[in-house]
Design an enzyme around this catalytic site. Structure first.
Site, PDB file in Angstrom:
ATOM      1  N   LYS A   1       2.833  -5.270  13.714  1.00  0.00           N
ATOM      2  CA  LYS A   1       2.838  -4.193  12.715  1.00  0.00           C
ATOM      3  C   LYS A   1       3.673  -3.056  13.274  1.00  0.00           C
ATOM      4  O   LYS A   1       3.786  -2.908  14.488  1.00  0.00           O
ATOM      5  CB  LYS A   1       1.406  -3.696  12.450  1.00  0.00           C
ATOM      6  CG  LYS A   1       1.242  -2.958  11.154  1.00  0.00           C
ATOM      7  CD  LYS A   1       1.040  -3.894   9.976  1.00  0.00           C
ATOM      8  CE  LYS A   1       0.996  -3.134   8.669  1.00  0.00           C
ATOM      9  NZ  LYS A   1       0.588  -4.001   7.547  1.00  0.00           N
TER      10      LYS A   1
ATOM     11  N   ASP B   1       4.776  -2.040   3.746  1.00  0.00           N
ATOM     12  CA  ASP B   1       3.357  -1.666   3.744  1.00  0.00           C
ATOM     13  C   ASP B   1       3.317  -0.298   3.070  1.00  0.00           C
ATOM     14  O   ASP B   1       4.249   0.029   2.306  1.00  0.00           O
ATOM     15  CB  ASP B   1       2.803  -1.625   5.189  1.00  0.00           C
ATOM     16  CG  ASP B   1       1.276  -1.476   5.232  1.00  0.00           C
ATOM     17  OD1 ASP B   1       0.578  -2.465   4.978  1.00  0.00           O
ATOM     18  OD2 ASP B   1       0.766  -0.366   5.490  1.00  0.00           O
TER      19      ASP B   1
HETATM   20  P1  NDP Z   1       1.814   1.733  -1.353  1.00  0.00           P
HETATM   21  O1  NDP Z   1       2.475   2.738  -0.514  1.00  0.00           O
HETATM   22  O2  NDP Z   1       2.599   0.983  -2.348  1.00  0.00           O
HETATM   23  O3  NDP Z   1       0.562   2.383  -2.104  1.00  0.00           O
HETATM   24  C1  NDP Z   1      -0.470   2.981  -1.400  1.00  0.00           C
HETATM   25  C2  NDP Z   1      -1.469   3.574  -2.364  1.00  0.00           C
HETATM   26  O4  NDP Z   1      -2.621   3.990  -1.631  1.00  0.00           O
HETATM   27  C3  NDP Z   1      -0.938   4.816  -3.092  1.00  0.00           C
HETATM   28  O5  NDP Z   1      -1.544   4.914  -4.337  1.00  0.00           O
HETATM   29  C4  NDP Z   1      -1.393   5.941  -2.155  1.00  0.00           C
HETATM   30  O6  NDP Z   1      -1.556   7.190  -2.794  1.00  0.00           O
HETATM   31  C5  NDP Z   1      -2.739   5.428  -1.687  1.00  0.00           C
HETATM   32  N1  NDP Z   1      -3.011   5.950  -0.343  1.00  0.00           N
HETATM   33  C6  NDP Z   1      -2.252   5.773   0.767  1.00  0.00           C
HETATM   34  N2  NDP Z   1      -2.780   6.429   1.810  1.00  0.00           N
HETATM   35  C7  NDP Z   1      -3.883   7.014   1.353  1.00  0.00           C
HETATM   36  C8  NDP Z   1      -4.871   7.832   1.948  1.00  0.00           C
HETATM   37  N3  NDP Z   1      -4.809   8.167   3.260  1.00  0.00           N
HETATM   38  N4  NDP Z   1      -5.914   8.246   1.176  1.00  0.00           N
HETATM   39  C9  NDP Z   1      -5.971   7.898  -0.154  1.00  0.00           C
HETATM   40  N5  NDP Z   1      -5.062   7.142  -0.770  1.00  0.00           N
HETATM   41  C10 NDP Z   1      -4.039   6.696  -0.032  1.00  0.00           C
HETATM   42  O7  NDP Z   1       1.105   0.710  -0.313  1.00  0.00           O
HETATM   43  P2  NDP Z   1       0.598  -0.779  -0.567  1.00  0.00           P
HETATM   44  O8  NDP Z   1       0.060  -0.908  -1.934  1.00  0.00           O
HETATM   45  O9  NDP Z   1       1.653  -1.685  -0.080  1.00  0.00           O
HETATM   46  O10 NDP Z   1      -0.602  -0.877   0.499  1.00  0.00           O
HETATM   47  C11 NDP Z   1      -1.937  -0.539   0.181  1.00  0.00           C
HETATM   48  C12 NDP Z   1      -2.877  -1.181   1.176  1.00  0.00           C
HETATM   49  O11 NDP Z   1      -2.716  -2.603   1.133  1.00  0.00           O
HETATM   50  C13 NDP Z   1      -2.671  -0.796   2.641  1.00  0.00           C
HETATM   51  O12 NDP Z   1      -3.905  -0.788   3.297  1.00  0.00           O
HETATM   52  C14 NDP Z   1      -1.814  -1.942   3.177  1.00  0.00           C
HETATM   53  O13 NDP Z   1      -1.950  -2.093   4.580  1.00  0.00           O
HETATM   54  C15 NDP Z   1      -2.452  -3.111   2.430  1.00  0.00           C
HETATM   55  N6  NDP Z   1      -1.622  -4.304   2.340  1.00  0.00           N
HETATM   56  C16 NDP Z   1      -0.371  -4.264   1.773  1.00  0.00           C
HETATM   57  C17 NDP Z   1       0.377  -5.401   1.676  1.00  0.00           C
HETATM   58  C18 NDP Z   1       1.693  -5.425   0.972  1.00  0.00           C
HETATM   59  O14 NDP Z   1       2.239  -6.532   0.787  1.00  0.00           O
HETATM   60  N7  NDP Z   1       2.250  -4.305   0.530  1.00  0.00           N
HETATM   61  C19 NDP Z   1      -0.090  -6.676   2.261  1.00  0.00           C
HETATM   62  C20 NDP Z   1      -1.458  -6.638   2.760  1.00  0.00           C
HETATM   63  C21 NDP Z   1      -2.152  -5.472   2.824  1.00  0.00           C
HETATM   64  P3  NDP Z   1      -0.431   8.327  -2.634  1.00  0.00           P
HETATM   65  O15 NDP Z   1       0.708   7.871  -3.482  1.00  0.00           O
HETATM   66  O16 NDP Z   1      -1.079   9.568  -3.090  1.00  0.00           O
HETATM   67  O17 NDP Z   1      -0.088   8.350  -1.166  1.00  0.00           O
END
Ligand code: NDP
Length: 447
Positions: A126, A166
């Site tokens: 990562k 991510d």
């Molecule tokens: P994105 O950046 O596309 O979206 C993240 C979302 O989560 C946004 O809505 C963001 O809100 C919110 N968010 C992020 N940080 C925080 C925080 N500290 N508190 C509250 N809300 C938060 O990321 P992904 O959708 O790609 O990833 C989301 C999760 O899924 C993560 O945990 C990631 O590790 C996991 N994941 C992702 C994969 C992938 O293929 N993308 C694969 C496997 C797991 P805001 O816009 O306000 O920041």
């Protein structure tokens, strides 16, 4: 915790003081390991456990870049290459101001076991940076990505380490990162996944984590004679994982009633259908706006600031935003409101106390390392397509994704039964993945 394993855990605690997320992920795994120790003590020889807890390599580097006003900014870059026992290091890059070493180590550790569950030849890693893409121009994001890659390129490659996206790293960022990799490495190679379809990306990689999560939850529900049809669902986040979880859940007849971002959540009792979801995708991916703008567009919906999303009565809840976003009070509220299934889209979104509550209540609980493995699984398929210089159709990739999620589901069920904890997906996922990684390490000698 198993008595014999306690000294190893004490040591890892001492050695990694000040890294709470990493220790939380380690402790979560350790709680399932007693069962393995009692049945397969041979897997713990040659100090395998202590070796698994130590990343193979940790890289930390300076990322200087110039903002639009001509000022030089400095961020910190990371890549944790945790394990190559099963294949090249593989795992996403996160750009978020909260990124630090503890977070990178926890995510790389989790990734190693998640990747094992896919049964594809993938190790775990990562990386990322404390850079915040929010509020930055495209040109600033590009300059940052180029500077980040100026160091990272010497550590990655299609046979060594293959990063992906991510939080904060989507199609735009992967494009800039790949462009710079290609220029300085002078190789058009699959050293990154999540690439655009025109230059080596795979169909369905964008959708894979969210779709895979819904497939996994659907398999869990089906085992209990249930389905998504007519279920009320809440999904936190509104980024990549949340958007496509919402899309597939709605397609299977669920009523998704909530989405969120770090500011708060929106609630729409009529359900977020595909047309409304298009608005959310445009809002978050193109306009880079805030989720509260949804209520200005769709009358009858409402916005609530803060982290209140888990108070909404739902049948199925899916935390898809970030780590530790769902605590024991949230878990209690969900259970009180009759929730029957939790499926983790984000990595480690439920606190240990919340997980205990779900397991004690005996509801369906899908841990992240099993439920969100669809993203890395399709990344693995992207690597195969790149190696073969082939592109599979959307239909073909979808069929493979379903098959992988089905197999992970079966692995969890069968392993949990074999180890005397039927229906416990968390134990099933931890035990099965640990056994695979440990066995491969033992077969490869002390390296
Ligand atoms: P994105 O950046 O596309 O979206 C993240 C979302 O989560 C946004 O809505 C963001 O809100 C919110 N968010 C992020 N940080 C925080 C925080 N500290 N508190 C509250 N809300 C938060 O990321 P992904 O959708 O790609 O990833 C989301 C999760 O899924 C993560 O945990 C990631 O590790 C996991 N994941 C992702 C994969 C992938 O293929 N993308 C694969 C496997 C797991 P805001 O816009 O306000 O920041």
């Amino acid at each position: 915790m198993e008595k014999k394993l306690q000294p190893v855990f004490d040591k890892v605690q001492r050695k990694n003081e000040g890294e709470p997320e990493f220790l939380q992920a380690v402790s979560e795994l350790f709680h399932s390991l007693g069962k393995v120790y009692r049945k397969n003590e041979e897997l713990f020889r040659d100090n395998v456990l202590e070796r698994i807890l130590e990343p193979e390599r940790v890289l930390m580097f300076r990322v200087p870049w110039m903002d639009d006003s001509g000022k030089v900014q400095v961020n910190r870059g990371f890549r944790v290459e945790h394990s190559s026992a099963l294949g090249p290091y593989k795992g996403g890059l996160r750009f978020h101001p909260s990124v630090n070493l503890s977070m990178m180590k926890f995510l790389a550790f989790e990734q190693t076991f998640k990747n094992a569950l896919t049964a594809l030849p993938l190790g775990g890693g990562k990386g990322g940076s404390d850079f915040d893409p929010k509020g930055k121009s495209d040109a600033e994001v590009m300059r940052f990505c180029q500077s980040f890659m100026n160091e990272l390129f010497r550590h990655i490659g299609d046979q060594t380490d293959v990063p992906a996206g991510d939080i904060g790293v989507g199609v735009r960022e992967i494009g800039f990162l790949f462009g710079q990799y290609k220029k300085i490495a002078n190789r058009f190679a699959g050293a990154l996944t999540g690439k655009g379809l025109l230059y080596g990306g795979s169909e369905l990689r964008l959708e894979a984590t969210g779709y895979g999560l819904i497939y996994f939850a659907a398999y869990m529900l089906a085992r209990k004679g249930k389905s998504f049809e007519g279920k009320r669902v809440s999904i936190s986040g509104s980024g990549n994982v949340a958007q496509f979880a919402c899309e597939k859940a709605a397609a299977l007849g669920a009523r998704v009633v909530a989405l969120s971002d770090s500011g708060g959540h929106i609630e729409d009792d009529e359900g977020i259908d595909l047309a409304k979801l298009e608005f959310v995708k445009h809002l978050k991916n193109e306009k880079r706006g805030r989720i509260f703008e949804y209520v200005e567009r769709f009358k009858g919906s409402r916005y609530i600031a803060g982290n209140e999303i888990w108070k909404i009565p739902v049948d199925v809840a899916m935390p898809c935003a970030t780590q530790n976003e769902l605590d024991d009070l949230d878990a209690a509220a969900l259970l009180e409101n009759g929730c029957i299934c939790i499926a983790e889209g984000a990595n480690m979104p439920s606190t240990p106390a919340a997980i205990s509550k779900f397991l004690d209540a005996g509801i369906l609980f899908a841990p992240a390392k099993a439920a969100n493995a669809g993203g890395v699984a399709v990344s693995g398929l992207e690597m195969s397509q790149n190696a073969m210089r082939a592109s599979w159709t959307r239909h073909e990739v979808d069929a493979r994704l379903r098959a992988i999620m089905n197999r992970i589901h079966q692995t969890c069920i069968e392993t949990a039964e074999q180890f005397g904890v039927p229906g416990n997906y968390q134990a099933g996922a931890n035990i099965a993945s640990f056994r695979m990684v440990a066995t491969a390490m033992l077969q490869q000698g002390v390296v």
